[in-house]
Design an enzyme around this catalytic site. Sequence first.
Site: not given
Length: 227
Positions: A47, A119
């Site tokens: 992320d 992610e």
Amino acid sequence: MQSSDVKLDKLELRLGYKFADQALLLLALTHRGVSGVNNERLEFLGDAALGLAVAELLYQRYPDVQEHHLSLMRANVVNREALAAVAREIDLGDHLRLGPGELRSGGFRRDSLLSNALEAILGAALIDGGVDAVRELVVRLLGDRLDDDALTRKDPKTRLQELMQARRMPLPDYRIKAQDGEAHEPVFLVECRLAKLNVAVEARAGNRRDAEKAAAQRALDLLEEQS
């Protein structure tokens, strides 16, 4: 070569990246319902890496765009729906390692699991190949979206706020009307109220921010119909 290795090789072809340590890719695909050793830590890392890579690319590609607008542009790319769409393009759901509960509920199709796994893959790539590997993956997977003219549009909440300011009216008021769904997959019902115009609309989404955006868009659509 085992069948699991073949599946990973196919995914690497779709990603356009070959992992030096394929175990990292396998871990990135492993949901917590399968094992206590799962992809959540890689998701956390990915992320952050994704946000940095997209910010850098936008900074380079749009030298005349100011910070606030760059932030809006990044948000249009780095969100659950956009990442899930990319995950579907590479058939990521076919490669997820899910527990029995998630398999029964169709977790391989769920936006949250797909975006989280993507992610996690970026986090795995960061460990495997460094920042350059993440940057290359982001360009390959999200490059078209970064060049899309839609990136330069303001999000619905910003447009609605600016419209109210231009009309010298109170800003929109957003309130959570209800929250339901499972703990790991909540659904928010948000109301957007424009007091001076006697307008109140509602929208649902998987998080408060997206629900507010959807409600703002409905308010904009309604105002356009009334004009």
